[in-house]
Design an enzyme around this catalytic site. Structure first.
Site, PDB file in Angstrom:
ATOM      1  N   LYS A 257      32.175  -5.688  79.701  1.00 29.29           N
ATOM      2  CA  LYS A 257      32.755  -5.590  81.044  1.00 29.29           C
ATOM      3  C   LYS A 257      32.529  -6.881  81.822  1.00 29.29           C
ATOM      4  O   LYS A 257      33.427  -7.394  82.502  1.00 29.29           O
ATOM      5  CB  LYS A 257      32.046  -4.462  81.817  1.00 29.29           C
ATOM      6  CG  LYS A 257      32.785  -3.169  81.876  1.00 29.29           C
ATOM      7  CD  LYS A 257      32.046  -2.297  82.882  1.00 29.29           C
ATOM      8  CE  LYS A 257      32.605  -0.946  83.025  1.00 29.29           C
ATOM      9  NZ  LYS A 257      31.868  -0.141  84.002  1.00 29.29           N
TER      10      LYS A 257
ATOM     11  N   PHE B 261      33.214   6.168 100.815  1.00 28.08           N
ATOM     12  CA  PHE B 261      34.329   7.100 101.037  1.00 28.08           C
ATOM     13  C   PHE B 261      35.639   6.582 100.442  1.00 28.08           C
ATOM     14  O   PHE B 261      36.714   7.026 100.806  1.00 28.08           O
ATOM     15  CB  PHE B 261      34.496   7.375 102.539  1.00 28.08           C
ATOM     16  CG  PHE B 261      33.236   7.907 103.183  1.00 28.08           C
ATOM     17  CD1 PHE B 261      32.808   9.202 102.920  1.00 28.08           C
ATOM     18  CD2 PHE B 261      32.458   7.105 104.009  1.00 28.08           C
ATOM     19  CE1 PHE B 261      31.638   9.704 103.483  1.00 28.08           C
ATOM     20  CE2 PHE B 261      31.283   7.592 104.580  1.00 28.08           C
ATOM     21  CZ  PHE B 261      30.881   8.894 104.317  1.00 28.08           C
TER      22      PHE B 261
ATOM     23  N   LYS C 271      27.887  12.402 103.065  1.00 24.85           N
ATOM     24  CA  LYS C 271      28.723  12.159 101.880  1.00 24.85           C
ATOM     25  C   LYS C 271      29.072  13.469 101.163  1.00 24.85           C
ATOM     26  O   LYS C 271      30.237  13.768 100.889  1.00 24.85           O
ATOM     27  CB  LYS C 271      27.984  11.204 100.936  1.00 24.85           C
ATOM     28  CG  LYS C 271      28.598  11.066  99.573  1.00 24.85           C
ATOM     29  CD  LYS C 271      29.939  10.385  99.637  1.00 24.85           C
ATOM     30  CE  LYS C 271      30.620  10.450  98.279  1.00 24.85           C
ATOM     31  NZ  LYS C 271      31.787   9.624  98.205  1.00 24.85           N
TER      32      LYS C 271
ATOM     33  N   LEU D 298      46.189  19.111 102.285  1.00 24.09           N
ATOM     34  CA  LEU D 298      46.763  20.460 102.278  1.00 24.09           C
ATOM     35  C   LEU D 298      47.874  20.554 101.237  1.00 24.09           C
ATOM     36  O   LEU D 298      48.770  21.361 101.366  1.00 24.09           O
ATOM     37  CB  LEU D 298      47.306  20.820 103.662  1.00 24.09           C
ATOM     38  CG  LEU D 298      46.277  21.141 104.754  1.00 24.09           C
ATOM     39  CD1 LEU D 298      46.969  21.538 106.047  1.00 24.09           C
ATOM     40  CD2 LEU D 298      45.333  22.265 104.315  1.00 24.09           C
TER      41      LEU D 298
ATOM     42  N   ALA E  13      49.107  21.856  98.006  1.00 29.31           N
ATOM     43  CA  ALA E  13      48.759  22.855  96.989  1.00 29.31           C
ATOM     44  C   ALA E  13      49.148  22.326  95.617  1.00 29.31           C
ATOM     45  O   ALA E  13      50.040  21.500  95.480  1.00 29.31           O
ATOM     46  CB  ALA E  13      49.502  24.146  97.281  1.00 29.31           C
TER      47      ALA E  13
ATOM     48  N   GLY F  10      40.427  17.157  90.841  1.00 29.23           N
ATOM     49  CA  GLY F  10      39.715  16.659  89.664  1.00 29.23           C
ATOM     50  C   GLY F  10      39.058  15.350  90.038  1.00 29.23           C
ATOM     51  O   GLY F  10      38.819  15.085  91.218  1.00 29.23           O
TER      52      GLY F  10
ATOM     53  N   CYS G 184      34.535  12.656  91.415  1.00 32.76           N
ATOM     54  CA  CYS G 184      33.747  12.893  92.632  1.00 32.76           C
ATOM     55  C   CYS G 184      33.730  14.346  93.080  1.00 32.76           C
ATOM     56  O   CYS G 184      32.674  14.975  93.101  1.00 32.76           O
ATOM     57  CB  CYS G 184      34.271  12.016  93.753  1.00 32.76           C
ATOM     58  SG  CYS G 184      34.337  10.286  93.284  1.00 32.76           S
TER      59      CYS G 184
END
Ligand code: UGA
Length: 445
Positions: free
Chosen positions: A35, A150, A202, A248, A250, A255, A258
Site C-alpha cells: 500500500k 463523520f 460518534k 429516509l 427505503a 451495509g 461502519c
C-alpha cells in the site's frame, strides 16, 4: 504542524491527505508495504472520488509522505492520529487490538510531548486506555483526545472540507487549542466536549442514522400492506425540518464498514454497562430482515427461485465506492444459492474485484447488458446512478422474462411498467409519482 496518521484505510488516508492539503506536513503510516509503495507513486489503494489528485498534488508540494515506520516519524510529530480498523469481534464488540498495538508502539518510541488523537471508532473509555498503554513506557506529557470521524465513503473528500461539525473531546485547554489549530482552516461549528462525550457522539450518530433507515424500511413494509407509497410518505415526512429528508431512503437496508459494526458495538457497550438497548436490537433485526424479504420477493416474482437465472446490478454496499463490506448483495447471493438458483450473474462499476474475494460461484461482467442477457430477473442491490440511466428498453429485449426487483427504489416505477416490466420496489405502490426524496429524473428513454 507535523502530523502523523497511522492507518491508510478510508478514514486515515482521506484525513491525512486532506490535512496535508490544508497546509500541514503529514506522514501516513501503514504496516502494509505494498500500500505504501502504491501511495508513494501517487496511486490510491481505495476508490474515493478526488483523492488521487490531492495525493499527487501534496506529494509534489512535499507536504505528504508515506512510510511503514512509525518509529522513524515519531520524533518529529506534534500530533499522532490513530486511524486503524476496529472490526467487530465474535460478540459484536469493537476489536481494539490494532489500536492497542499502535499505542504500544507510540509508548516504546516516544521521546517528547505530543497529542495522540483517536479517530478510529472506539468505545467510551478507549482514549483513557490508550493513554494508559503509552504511559506505561513513557513518563513525559501526553494527552489522548477523541476526534471522531463523520466522513462518508464516496463523498469523503467533500465531507472533510465541508463538514457539518468537527467534534473534539479533550481533557485540557492546551490540547483543545492544538486541535483547533489542526482544523483551523475548516469553517464549521467546532464542538469541544469531554473525551467520553466525543466517543459517544460518534456511536450515537451512526446508530441514529441506522435507526432512521430501519424505521423507514419498516414503514415501507407497512406501505406495501396498506397500499401507501413509501416515496410519497418519506417525502411528506422529510419536509418536516424536525425529521429531515436525509436517510429516509427505503431499500435493502444499511451495509458498509461502519453502521453494522457500530450499531452492534453500541448495543454491546450498553449491555456490558447494564443497559438493554432494546431499540437498537430492533434496528439490527429489521436490517437483516430487509435482505430476507428481498429474496422472498424474488421467489414470488419468479414463482420459485429453484433453477432460475438471476442478474444482480450492484455489489458495493452503496454507490460511488468499491467497498463490499456487509453489502446487501453479498448477503443475498448465498441465500439465492441456498434456494437452488441456477446461476447468478453480477455487474458493479467498481466493486467486482473486492466482491470476488468474498463470494464464489457467481459470474461477473464488465458490461451490464452482456450480464443481463438471458436472465430471468434483474435485481438492483446498489443505488449506483448509472443503473438508472441504462437502456431499459434494450434490457427488456435481452431478458428471458421482463422482471425487475428494485432493492433501492432507484427506477421510475411507472416508466418501467409502461415499458412492460413486472416491477417490484420496496414499499412502492402506485403513488402519484410527483413526490420523491431523491429527485430522480426519468431514466433515459
Ligand atoms: C457512515 C456515516 O454516514 C458517516 O457519517 C460515518 O463517518 C461513517 O459511516 C463511518 O462511521 O465511518 P458510510 O458507511 O460511508 O458512512 O455510508 P452511508 O452513506 O452513511 O450509508 C450507509 C448505508 O446506509 C449504505 O448501505 C446505504 O445504502 C444505506 N442507506 C443510506 C440507506 O439504505 N438509506 C438511506 O436513506 C441512506
Amino acid at each position: 504542524m507535523n502530523i502523523t496518521v497511522v492507518g491508510t484505510g478510508y478514514v486515515g488516508l482521506v484525513t491525512g491527505t486532506c490535512l496535508s492539503d490544508i497546509g500541514h506536513n503529514v506522514t501516513c503510516v501503514d504496516v502494509d508495504e505494498s500500500k505504501i509503495k502504491m501511495l508513494r507513486s501517487g496511486k490510491s489503494p481505495i476508490y474515493e472520488e478526488g483523492i488521487e489528485a490531492i495525493i499527487e498534488k501534496n506529494i509534489h508540494a512535499e507536504r505528504l509522505h508515506f512510510t511503514t515506520s512509525l518509529k522513524d516519524v515519531l520524533p518529529k510529530s506534534e500530533v499522532v492520529i490513530i486511524a486503524v480498523g476496529t472490526p467487530s469481534d465474535k460478540e459484536g464488540k469493537a476489536d481494539l487490538q490494532y489500536v492497542k498495538a499502535v499505542a504500544t508502539e507510540i509508548g516504546q518510541h516516544l521521546d517528547h510531548e505530543i497529542i495522540v488523537v483517536d479517530k478510529s471508532t472506539v468505545p467510551v473509555g478507549t482514549a483513557q486506555m490508550v493513554e494508559g498503554i503509552i504511559k506505561k513506557q513513557y513518563n513525559g506529557s501526553v494527552e489522548v483526545v477523541s476526534c471522531p470521524e463523520f466522513l462518508r465513503e464516496g463523498t469523503a473528500v467533500a465531507d472533510f472540507f465541508q463538514p457539518d461539525r468537527i467534534v473534539v473531546g479533550t481533557r485540557t485547554k492546551k490540547a483543545a487549542d492544538i486541535m483547533n489549530n489542526v482544523f483551523e482552516p475548516i469553517k464549521c461549528p467546532k464542538v469541544n466536549t469531554t473525551v467520553e462525550s466525543a466517543e459517544m457522539i460518534k456511536y450515537a450518530s451512526n446508530a441514529f442514522l441506522a435507526t432512521k433507515i430501519s424505521f423507514i424500511n419498516e414503514i415501507a413494509n407497512i406501505c406495501e400492506r396498506v397500499g401507501a407509497d413509501i416515496e410519497e410518505v418519506a417525502y411528506g415526512m422529510g419536509l418536516d425540518s424536525r425529521i429531515g429528508k436525509k436517510f429516509l431512503r427505503a431499500g435493502l437496508g444499511y451495509g458498509g464498514s461502519c453502521f453494522p459494526k457500530d450499531v452492534r458495538a453500541l448495543s454491546q457497550i450498553a449491555g456490558t454497562n447494564g443497559y438493554d438497548f432494546q431499540l437498537l436490537k430492533g434496528v439490527i433485526a429489521v436490517n437483516n430482515d430487509q435482505r430476507k424479504f428481498l429474496v422472498q420477493k424474488i421467489d414470488k416474482a419468479l414463482g420459485g427461485i429453484h433453477g432460475k437465472k438471476v442478474a444482480i446490478l450492484g455489489l458495493a454496499f452503496k454507490d460511488n465506492t468499491d467497498d463490499v463490506r456487509e453489502s446487501a448483495a453479498l448477503d443475498i447471493i448465498p441465500m439465492l444459492q441456498k434456494a437452488g438458483v441456477e446461476s447468478i450473474d453480477a455487474y458493479d462499476p467498481e466493486a467486482t474485484e473486492n466482491a470476488l474475494k468474498v463470494v464464489s460461484s457467481i459470474n461477473t461482467y464488465t458490461d451490464p447488458y452482456a450480464m443481463i442477457e438471458g436472465n430471468d430477473i434483474v435485481v438492483i442491490a446498489t443505488e449506483w446512478r448509472e443503473f438508472k440511466n441504462l437502456d431499459w428498453k434494450k434490457i427488456k429485449s435481452l431478458m428471458k422474462q421482463p422482471i425487475v426487483i428494485d432493492g433501492r427504489n432507484l427506477l421510475d416505477k411507472k416508466y418501467m411498467e409502461d415499458l412492460g416490466f413486472t416491477y417490484t420496489g420496496i414499499g412502492r405502490t402506485n403513488g402519484k409519482g410527483s413526490a420523491s426524496l431523491s429527485k430522480k429524473s426519468n431514466p433515459k428513454k
